[in-house]
Design a protein around this motif. Sequence first.
Motif, PDB file in Angstrom:
ATOM      1  N   GLY A  68       8.083  -0.956   1.235  1.00  0.00           N
ATOM      2  CA  GLY A  68       6.717  -1.471   1.251  1.00  0.00           C
ATOM      3  C   GLY A  68       6.608  -2.875   0.691  1.00  0.00           C
ATOM      4  O   GLY A  68       5.752  -3.661   1.119  1.00  0.00           O
TER       5      GLY A  68
ATOM      6  N   THR B 198       4.470   8.168  -2.114  1.00  0.00           N
ATOM      7  CA  THR B 198       4.876   7.085  -3.020  1.00  0.00           C
ATOM      8  C   THR B 198       3.828   6.824  -4.091  1.00  0.00           C
ATOM      9  O   THR B 198       4.157   6.598  -5.255  1.00  0.00           O
ATOM     10  CB  THR B 198       5.124   5.785  -2.230  1.00  0.00           C
ATOM     11  OG1 THR B 198       6.272   5.949  -1.399  1.00  0.00           O
ATOM     12  CG2 THR B 198       5.356   4.601  -3.172  1.00  0.00           C
ATOM     13  N   TRP B 199       2.546   6.898  -3.725  1.00  0.00           N
ATOM     14  CA  TRP B 199       1.513   6.315  -4.573  1.00  0.00           C
ATOM     15  C   TRP B 199       0.568   7.304  -5.239  1.00  0.00           C
ATOM     16  O   TRP B 199      -0.291   6.880  -6.027  1.00  0.00           O
ATOM     17  CB  TRP B 199       0.699   5.306  -3.769  1.00  0.00           C
ATOM     18  CG  TRP B 199       1.499   4.124  -3.325  1.00  0.00           C
ATOM     19  CD1 TRP B 199       1.866   3.784  -2.064  1.00  0.00           C
ATOM     20  CD2 TRP B 199       2.072   3.097  -4.169  1.00  0.00           C
ATOM     21  NE1 TRP B 199       2.604   2.640  -2.050  1.00  0.00           N
ATOM     22  CE2 TRP B 199       2.747   2.194  -3.334  1.00  0.00           C
ATOM     23  CE3 TRP B 199       2.054   2.884  -5.555  1.00  0.00           C
ATOM     24  CZ2 TRP B 199       3.408   1.076  -3.838  1.00  0.00           C
ATOM     25  CZ3 TRP B 199       2.714   1.765  -6.041  1.00  0.00           C
ATOM     26  CH2 TRP B 199       3.381   0.878  -5.200  1.00  0.00           C
TER      27      TRP B 199
ATOM     28  N   HIS C 119       4.180   1.913   1.193  1.00  0.00           N
ATOM     29  CA  HIS C 119       5.107   2.905   0.625  1.00  0.00           C
ATOM     30  C   HIS C 119       6.577   2.607   0.880  1.00  0.00           C
ATOM     31  O   HIS C 119       6.947   1.708   1.658  1.00  0.00           O
ATOM     32  CB  HIS C 119       4.749   4.297   1.134  1.00  0.00           C
ATOM     33  CG  HIS C 119       4.917   4.479   2.624  1.00  0.00           C
ATOM     34  ND1 HIS C 119       6.132   4.663   3.218  1.00  0.00           N
ATOM     35  CD2 HIS C 119       3.996   4.528   3.632  1.00  0.00           C
ATOM     36  CE1 HIS C 119       5.984   4.826   4.524  1.00  0.00           C
ATOM     37  NE2 HIS C 119       4.688   4.729   4.807  1.00  0.00           N
TER      38      HIS C 119
ATOM     39  N   THR D 243       9.277   8.058   2.801  1.00  0.00           N
ATOM     40  CA  THR D 243       8.131   8.716   2.191  1.00  0.00           C
ATOM     41  C   THR D 243       6.873   8.469   3.030  1.00  0.00           C
ATOM     42  O   THR D 243       6.944   8.089   4.189  1.00  0.00           O
ATOM     43  CB  THR D 243       7.924   8.237   0.745  1.00  0.00           C
ATOM     44  OG1 THR D 243       7.420   6.901   0.741  1.00  0.00           O
ATOM     45  CG2 THR D 243       9.216   8.298  -0.050  1.00  0.00           C
ATOM     46  N   THR D 244       5.717   8.695   2.429  1.00  0.00           N
ATOM     47  CA  THR D 244       4.428   8.427   3.058  1.00  0.00           C
ATOM     48  C   THR D 244       3.580   7.635   2.071  1.00  0.00           C
ATOM     49  O   THR D 244       3.959   7.456   0.914  1.00  0.00           O
ATOM     50  CB  THR D 244       3.701   9.734   3.405  1.00  0.00           C
ATOM     51  OG1 THR D 244       3.415  10.445   2.187  1.00  0.00           O
ATOM     52  CG2 THR D 244       4.540  10.622   4.320  1.00  0.00           C
ATOM     53  N   GLY D 245       2.407   7.196   2.546  1.00  0.00           N
ATOM     54  CA  GLY D 245       1.527   6.473   1.637  1.00  0.00           C
ATOM     55  C   GLY D 245       1.182   7.270   0.408  1.00  0.00           C
ATOM     56  O   GLY D 245       1.230   6.760  -0.718  1.00  0.00           O
TER      57      GLY D 245
ATOM     58  N   THR E 203      -4.248   3.479   1.092  1.00  0.00           N
ATOM     59  CA  THR E 203      -2.870   3.741   1.503  1.00  0.00           C
ATOM     60  C   THR E 203      -2.852   3.994   3.005  1.00  0.00           C
ATOM     61  O   THR E 203      -3.851   4.400   3.598  1.00  0.00           O
ATOM     62  CB  THR E 203      -2.241   4.958   0.798  1.00  0.00           C
ATOM     63  OG1 THR E 203      -2.802   6.173   1.331  1.00  0.00           O
ATOM     64  CG2 THR E 203      -2.464   4.911  -0.708  1.00  0.00           C
TER      65      THR E 203
ATOM     66  N   CYS F  71       8.433   5.426  -9.241  1.00  0.00           N
ATOM     67  CA  CYS F  71       7.010   5.513  -8.920  1.00  0.00           C
ATOM     68  C   CYS F  71       6.524   6.954  -8.908  1.00  0.00           C
ATOM     69  O   CYS F  71       5.330   7.217  -9.119  1.00  0.00           O
ATOM     70  CB  CYS F  71       6.715   4.847  -7.586  1.00  0.00           C
ATOM     71  SG  CYS F  71       7.696   5.478  -6.210  1.00  0.00           S
TER      72      CYS F  71
ATOM     73  N   ASP G 148       0.183   5.389   6.192  1.00  0.00           N
ATOM     74  CA  ASP G 148       1.555   5.729   6.563  1.00  0.00           C
ATOM     75  C   ASP G 148       2.068   4.638   7.496  1.00  0.00           C
ATOM     76  O   ASP G 148       1.464   4.362   8.552  1.00  0.00           O
ATOM     77  CB  ASP G 148       1.604   7.078   7.276  1.00  0.00           C
ATOM     78  CG  ASP G 148       1.389   8.251   6.335  1.00  0.00           C
ATOM     79  OD1 ASP G 148       1.290   8.032   5.113  1.00  0.00           O
ATOM     80  OD2 ASP G 148       1.324   9.398   6.829  1.00  0.00           O
TER      81      ASP G 148
END
Length: 300
Positions: free
Chosen positions: A125, A65-66, A56, A60-62, A81, A272, A83
């Motif tokens: 990331g 972002t995703w 990420h 942010t966090t996993g 994902t 994203c 963190d």
Amino acid sequence: MNPARRDLTATRAPRVRLPRVDIPAGRLIELPGRGSTYVTDTAGPTADAPAIVLLHALTTTGLLTWFPSIPELSKRFRVITLDLRWHGQGIKSPEFSLRDCADDAVALLDVLGIDEAMFAGFSMGSLVAQRVWRQHPDRAGGLVLCASTDAFQMTATERVFHNGMAGITSRVPGSGSPRRAGRVQASQVDPAVDINRWALNEFRSTSPIAVGKAVGAIGRHHTRPWISQIDVPTAVVVPLRDRAIPPARQIAMARRIPGATVHEVDGGHSCCVIDADKFVPVFAHACSVVRARWRERAES
């Protein structure tokens, strides 16, 4: 990196319409000798679907972002994902480094019993993904680098920003309250009920102190001396309206990676999430291109 933080802060504004998708549940996983981090692991279409680890962006966090990309990717991949250090429910450590983040990602593969995976990263990331290949070349089957670069501090403004943040935050011990992420998670709302409040909570789970110190570490990123040695299938996704990392710099980096493909998105540095309808199709295509080349290489 600062414009990205401003973009993501826009999740507070009613005019931002976040995508409505199913957000996978995750769990804390202990990485032996390293610490624990929050992980999601979404099964692909088959038990032997190739794994892709999503790394990420800063602040942010996993999931933050995703989350817009996971449903589409899970049609082809086992999607993972985590963190990263100092972010969300990631590992708390005395120092922050991209090298440690790369080692953490590979340690997660060990825990999950995965020998080789694709690594895709957005902004910070993508820097970690580059280091994964450098430090563990036998574990990275392919790379997808989004909003990426092989060097910072290329302008006076960047030098002032990164060095200034490093100088200011160096006077503050640690990375912020270790209880911050826990408090945020305790007040977490169901994303199916209020996606904006959920996203804002994810954003708040990383302390400003941690962000400032990470900015200093990111400013020291310089992979240009060896990026031309990357020998796995690689795609570079370029947001054409990126104000944090100039698109021309991203494209120039792609040209230094042998055989890298370039995939352009009509969006900014937070596309994203903020422009997910434009980003996700391009990103998913880039991942499919890398997957096909990875498969060809394995079969040759």
